[in-house]
Design a protein around this motif. Structure first.
Motif, short mmCIF file in Angstrom:
data_model
loop_
_atom_site.label_atom_id
_atom_site.label_comp_id
_atom_site.label_asym_id
_atom_site.label_seq_id
_atom_site.Cartn_x
_atom_site.Cartn_y
_atom_site.Cartn_z
N GLU A 80 2.64 -8.07 5.38
CA GLU A 80 2.92 -8.86 4.18
C GLU A 80 4.39 -8.78 3.77
O GLU A 80 4.83 -9.47 2.85
N LEU A 81 5.15 -7.92 4.43
CA LEU A 81 6.55 -7.71 4.07
C LEU A 81 7.50 -8.49 4.98
O LEU A 81 8.71 -8.30 4.91
N ARG A 82 6.95 -9.37 5.78
CA ARG A 82 7.75 -10.11 6.76
C ARG A 82 8.88 -10.89 6.09
O ARG A 82 10.00 -10.97 6.62
N GLY B 43 0.41 -6.37 -7.48
CA GLY B 43 -0.98 -6.35 -7.88
C GLY B 43 -1.92 -5.91 -6.78
O GLY B 43 -3.13 -5.76 -7.02
N ARG B 44 -1.41 -5.69 -5.59
CA ARG B 44 -2.26 -5.27 -4.47
C ARG B 44 -2.53 -3.77 -4.55
O ARG B 44 -1.69 -2.98 -4.97
N ASP B 45 -3.74 -3.37 -4.14
CA ASP B 45 -4.05 -1.94 -4.09
C ASP B 45 -3.35 -1.28 -2.90
O ASP B 45 -2.91 -0.13 -2.98
N ALA C 215 6.47 -2.98 14.95
CA ALA C 215 5.09 -2.85 15.41
C ALA C 215 4.22 -4.01 14.93
O ALA C 215 3.18 -4.30 15.52
N GLU C 216 4.65 -4.68 13.85
CA GLU C 216 3.92 -5.83 13.32
C GLU C 216 4.54 -7.15 13.79
O GLU C 216 4.16 -8.22 13.30
N VAL D 78 1.03 1.94 1.72
CA VAL D 78 1.35 0.96 2.76
C VAL D 78 0.34 1.10 3.89
O VAL D 78 -0.02 2.20 4.30
N SER D 79 -0.16 -0.04 4.35
CA SER D 79 -1.13 -0.04 5.44
C SER D 79 -0.37 -0.18 6.75
O SER D 79 0.19 -1.23 7.06
N THR D 80 -0.33 0.90 7.51
CA THR D 80 0.38 0.91 8.78
C THR D 80 -0.18 2.03 9.64
O THR D 80 -0.84 2.96 9.13
N ARG D 81 0.06 1.95 10.93
CA ARG D 81 -0.42 3.00 11.82
C ARG D 81 0.27 4.33 11.53
O ARG D 81 -0.26 5.39 11.82
#
Length: 305
Positions: A186-188, A178-180, A213-214, A260-263
């Protein structure tokens, strides 16, 4: 005996007139007559019966004619084929391709190659991991490779075709569906499905880099060779996967795709060839690849398949 002798004989045999044959061949009649005499001496048989009114084939000439026609036609066909190969419009082309491009770029590419280069026999080796493609390329088993970076091989030349956004493939009922946008952090605590690791998959290494990196290592529960299998396992609820956006073209039901939010939120698609490959066919194929690599027939990133 030279090919010109055979061409002269054929013209006279088909025209049954030295004057018309000379005109057809764009030469004077006396040299034509001399060349036919020379051919007859070399063969050891008369090919024509000549009178002041007519020219006729002898039995030997009638037997000789179909053989000559066959030889000359085959020579002409061989020359024409050689020219086509030299122009890069005939031959064989083998393309290797990573999984995500196999289902998006490759169908259109093969279709266009067939339209633009109908004389080229195109074959495809899809779902190839990058190391396998590089080995096949260097061994001459494939001619073009569509793969992901990095490529650090002095025998291989690469060119970036496009940059594909990275997505998270999630089971449709996953809590993150459900996330945009899904942050990597969040995948930890989720299970990952990845392409086969141990250095054989660029995507496997990329997932590890993104997670480290996270501040965590990805929990990879399943490793697969093929992208279609990877997405099917996501649909079965066995985990999530990081994939290039063209993977959505598979349209597997029960899977949603989220940015996906990542660098590092994208990955390049490269085309690779052997260094020094000056084949006109490769040059023509590369031009077609460049012209058709931009867009893809994708399902939307939010599709449930």
């Amino acid at each position: 005996m030279e090919l010109r002798h055979l061409r002269y004989f054929r013209a006279v045999a088909e025209e049954l007139h030295f004057g018309r044959a000379a005109h057809r061949l764009h030469i004077a009649q006396p040299p034509l007559s001399q060349q036919i005499r020379q051919l007859e001496r070399e063969i050891g048989a008369d090919l024509f019966v000549r009178t002041t009114r007519s020219v006729e084939l002898t039995p030997a000439g009638r037997a000789f004619l179909p053989r000559v026609v066959g030889i000359l036609d085959e020579v002409d066909r061989a020359a024409a084929q050689t020219r086509r190969i030299g122009d890069g419009v005939e031959g064989q082309l083998v393309i290797g391709c990573v999984g995500s491009a196999t289902y998006s770029l490759l169908p259109r590419l093969v279709r266009v190659l067939g339209e633009v280069l109908p004389g080229v026999d195109v074959s495809v080796r899809g779902e190839m991991l990058a190391p396998a493609q590089l080995s096949a390329l260097k061994a001459g088993e494939i001619d073009l490779a569509l793969l992901r970076p990095p490529v650090a091989d002095p025998d291989i030349t690469t060119e970036t075709l496009r940059r594909d956004r990275l997505l998270i493939a999630l089971p449709a009922d996953h809590v993150l569906a459900g996330r945009d946008v899904v942050p990597v952090g969040e995948l930890r605590d989720v299970d990952f499905i990845s392409h086969a690791g141990r250095g054989r998959s660029r995507m496997s290494a990329l997932i590890t880099e993104m997670c480290l990196a996270e501040g965590f290592s990805p929990r990879i529960r399943h490793e697969v060779e093929e992208t279609s299998t990877l997405v099917t396992m996501v649909a079965a609820g066995l985990g999530v996967a990081v994939v290039p956006e063209p993977t959505a073209a598979l349209g597997v039901r029960g899977v949603v795709y989220r940015p996906v939010s990542t660098r590092r939120a994208a990955i390049d698609l490269l085309v690779a060839v052997r260094n020094g490959d000056t084949s006109p066919l490769i040059a023509n194929a590369l031009a077609i690849v460049r012209a058709n690599a931009g867009g893809t027939d994708l399902a939307t990133a939010n599709s449930t398949g």
